[in-house]
Design a protein around this motif. Structure first.
Motif, PDB file in Angstrom:
ATOM      1  N   TYR A 144      -1.761  -3.806  -4.960  1.00 12.42           N
ATOM      2  CA  TYR A 144      -0.653  -4.328  -5.754  1.00 12.42           C
ATOM      3  C   TYR A 144      -0.622  -5.849  -5.812  1.00 12.42           C
ATOM      4  N   PHE A 145      -1.099  -6.494  -4.741  1.00 16.61           N
ATOM      5  CA  PHE A 145      -0.992  -7.950  -4.637  1.00 16.61           C
ATOM      6  C   PHE A 145      -2.324  -8.534  -4.191  1.00 16.61           C
ATOM      7  N   SER A 146      -2.827  -9.502  -4.940  1.00 19.48           N
ATOM      8  CA  SER A 146      -4.097 -10.143  -4.590  1.00 19.48           C
ATOM      9  C   SER A 146      -3.953 -10.956  -3.317  1.00 19.48           C
ATOM     10  N   LYS A 147      -5.015 -10.990  -2.524  1.00 20.94           N
ATOM     11  CA  LYS A 147      -5.015 -11.762  -1.289  1.00 20.94           C
ATOM     12  C   LYS A 147      -4.781 -13.237  -1.612  1.00 20.94           C
ATOM     13  N   GLY A 148      -3.926 -13.863  -0.849  1.00 20.05           N
ATOM     14  CA  GLY A 148      -3.631 -15.273  -1.045  1.00 20.05           C
ATOM     15  C   GLY A 148      -2.542 -15.551  -2.059  1.00 20.05           C
ATOM     16  N   THR A 149      -2.035 -14.506  -2.714  1.00 23.99           N
ATOM     17  CA  THR A 149      -0.970 -14.664  -3.696  1.00 23.99           C
ATOM     18  C   THR A 149       0.375 -14.564  -2.998  1.00 23.99           C
ATOM     19  N   GLY A 150       1.237 -15.516  -3.238  1.00 28.72           N
ATOM     20  CA  GLY A 150       2.581 -15.457  -2.686  1.00 28.72           C
ATOM     21  C   GLY A 150       3.412 -14.417  -3.401  1.00 28.72           C
ATOM     22  N   LEU A 151       4.297 -13.767  -2.679  1.00 29.28           N
ATOM     23  CA  LEU A 151       5.131 -12.732  -3.287  1.00 29.28           C
ATOM     24  C   LEU A 151       6.144 -13.317  -4.256  1.00 29.28           C
ATOM     25  N   SER A 152       6.395 -14.625  -4.175  1.00 25.40           N
ATOM     26  CA  SER A 152       7.385 -15.260  -5.053  1.00 25.40           C
ATOM     27  C   SER A 152       6.961 -15.239  -6.521  1.00 25.40           C
ATOM     28  N   VAL A 153       5.691 -14.998  -6.805  1.00 29.23           N
ATOM     29  CA  VAL A 153       5.234 -14.959  -8.202  1.00 29.23           C
ATOM     30  C   VAL A 153       5.474 -13.594  -8.833  1.00 29.23           C
ATOM     31  N   HIS A 154       5.939 -12.625  -8.053  1.00 28.05           N
ATOM     32  CA  HIS A 154       6.192 -11.275  -8.548  1.00 28.05           C
ATOM     33  C   HIS A 154       7.680 -11.072  -8.767  1.00 28.05           C
ATOM     34  N   THR A 155       8.007 -10.242  -9.726  1.00 27.96           N
ATOM     35  CA  THR A 155       9.415  -9.948  -9.990  1.00 27.96           C
ATOM     36  C   THR A 155       9.950  -8.966  -8.946  1.00 27.96           C
ATOM     37  N   ARG A 156      11.246  -8.950  -8.790  1.00 31.65           N
ATOM     38  CA  ARG A 156      11.898  -7.999  -7.876  1.00 31.65           C
ATOM     39  C   ARG A 156      11.554  -6.575  -8.302  1.00 31.65           C
ATOM     40  N   LYS A 157      11.506  -6.329  -9.604  1.00 28.92           N
ATOM     41  CA  LYS A 157      11.186  -4.994 -10.117  1.00 28.92           C
ATOM     42  C   LYS A 157       9.784  -4.568  -9.675  1.00 28.92           C
ATOM     43  N   HIS A 158       8.815  -5.481  -9.755  1.00 25.05           N
ATOM     44  CA  HIS A 158       7.438  -5.169  -9.343  1.00 25.05           C
ATOM     45  C   HIS A 158       7.369  -4.922  -7.827  1.00 25.05           C
ATOM     46  N   LEU A 159       8.049  -5.750  -7.046  1.00 24.35           N
ATOM     47  CA  LEU A 159       8.065  -5.572  -5.584  1.00 24.35           C
ATOM     48  C   LEU A 159       8.700  -4.232  -5.213  1.00 24.35           C
ATOM     49  N   ASP A 160       9.820  -3.902  -5.857  1.00 24.28           N
ATOM     50  CA  ASP A 160      10.500  -2.633  -5.570  1.00 24.28           C
ATOM     51  C   ASP A 160       9.640  -1.434  -5.957  1.00 24.28           C
ATOM     52  N   ALA A 161       8.941  -1.541  -7.088  1.00 24.56           N
ATOM     53  CA  ALA A 161       8.084  -0.440  -7.537  1.00 24.56           C
ATOM     54  C   ALA A 161       6.925  -0.223  -6.561  1.00 24.56           C
ATOM     55  N   ALA A 162       6.315  -1.308  -6.092  1.00 23.10           N
ATOM     56  CA  ALA A 162       5.218  -1.200  -5.124  1.00 23.10           C
ATOM     57  C   ALA A 162       5.728  -0.583  -3.822  1.00 23.10           C
ATOM     58  N   ALA A 163       6.887  -1.028  -3.348  1.00 21.06           N
ATOM     59  CA  ALA A 163       7.468  -0.480  -2.117  1.00 21.06           C
ATOM     60  C   ALA A 163       7.766   1.008  -2.264  1.00 21.06           C
ATOM     61  N   ALA A 164       8.317   1.395  -3.406  1.00 18.54           N
ATOM     62  CA  ALA A 164       8.647   2.808  -3.635  1.00 18.54           C
ATOM     63  C   ALA A 164       7.385   3.669  -3.638  1.00 18.54           C
ATOM     64  N   GLU A 165       6.330   3.186  -4.273  1.00 24.45           N
ATOM     65  CA  GLU A 165       5.079   3.948  -4.294  1.00 24.45           C
ATOM     66  C   GLU A 165       4.479   4.071  -2.895  1.00 24.45           C
ATOM     67  N   LEU A 166       4.463   2.975  -2.155  1.00 28.61           N
ATOM     68  CA  LEU A 166       3.882   3.005  -0.813  1.00 28.61           C
ATOM     69  C   LEU A 166       4.707   3.872   0.135  1.00 28.61           C
ATOM     70  N   ASN A 167       6.025   3.844  -0.006  1.00 28.57           N
ATOM     71  CA  ASN A 167       6.882   4.633   0.875  1.00 28.57           C
ATOM     72  C   ASN A 167       6.905   6.118   0.522  1.00 28.57           C
ATOM     73  N   SER A 168       6.363   6.476  -0.645  1.00 28.12           N
ATOM     74  CA  SER A 168       6.287   7.889  -1.019  1.00 28.12           C
ATOM     75  C   SER A 168       4.859   8.427  -0.924  1.00 28.12           C
ATOM     76  N   ARG A 169       3.975   7.670  -0.318  1.00 28.23           N
ATOM     77  CA  ARG A 169       2.575   8.069  -0.155  1.00 28.23           C
ATOM     78  C   ARG A 169       2.382   8.702   1.227  1.00 28.23           C
ATOM     79  N   PRO A 170       1.915   9.947   1.297  1.00 25.01           N
ATOM     80  CA  PRO A 170       1.715  10.596   2.607  1.00 25.01           C
ATOM     81  C   PRO A 170       0.712   9.811   3.464  1.00 25.01           C
ATOM     82  N   ARG A 171       0.967   9.791   4.774  1.00 27.13           N
ATOM     83  CA  ARG A 171       0.114   9.055   5.700  1.00 27.13           C
ATOM     84  C   ARG A 171      -0.393   9.978   6.799  1.00 27.13           C
TER      85      ARG A 171
END
Length: 84
Positions: free
Chosen positions: A39-66
């Protein structure tokens, strides 16, 4: 993690501290870092991403079986812990 001893006493959850520069001691952490790179390139600060993009990535990762959670998702495991 400066207060890890207080955390362990309060929660009865042991904390394992890894040695510096030893990624093999942090398997779940390194796996999560790899998942985040989808979801995020290495070295990229999270501040360049929108809240919507961060929330979507978190939702996908938290719904992925481990595997480390017995093929439950982090969201399922958290729900179980909060219900207990």
């Amino acid at each position: 993690m400066a207060a890890y001893q207080a955390f362990t006493i309060a929660t009865d959850i042991p904390v394992h501290l890894c040695n510096p520069a030893s990624p093999w001691q942090r398997g779940s952490n390194e796996n999560t870092n790899g998942l985040l790179r989808q979801y995020f390139s290495k070295g990229t600060g999270l501040s360049v991403h929108t809240r919507k993009h961060l929330d979507a990535a978190a939702a996908e990762l938290n719904s992925r079986p481990r595997k480390a959670l017995g093929w439950e998702t982090p969201a399922e495991r958290l729900s179980e812990l909060l219900a207990a």
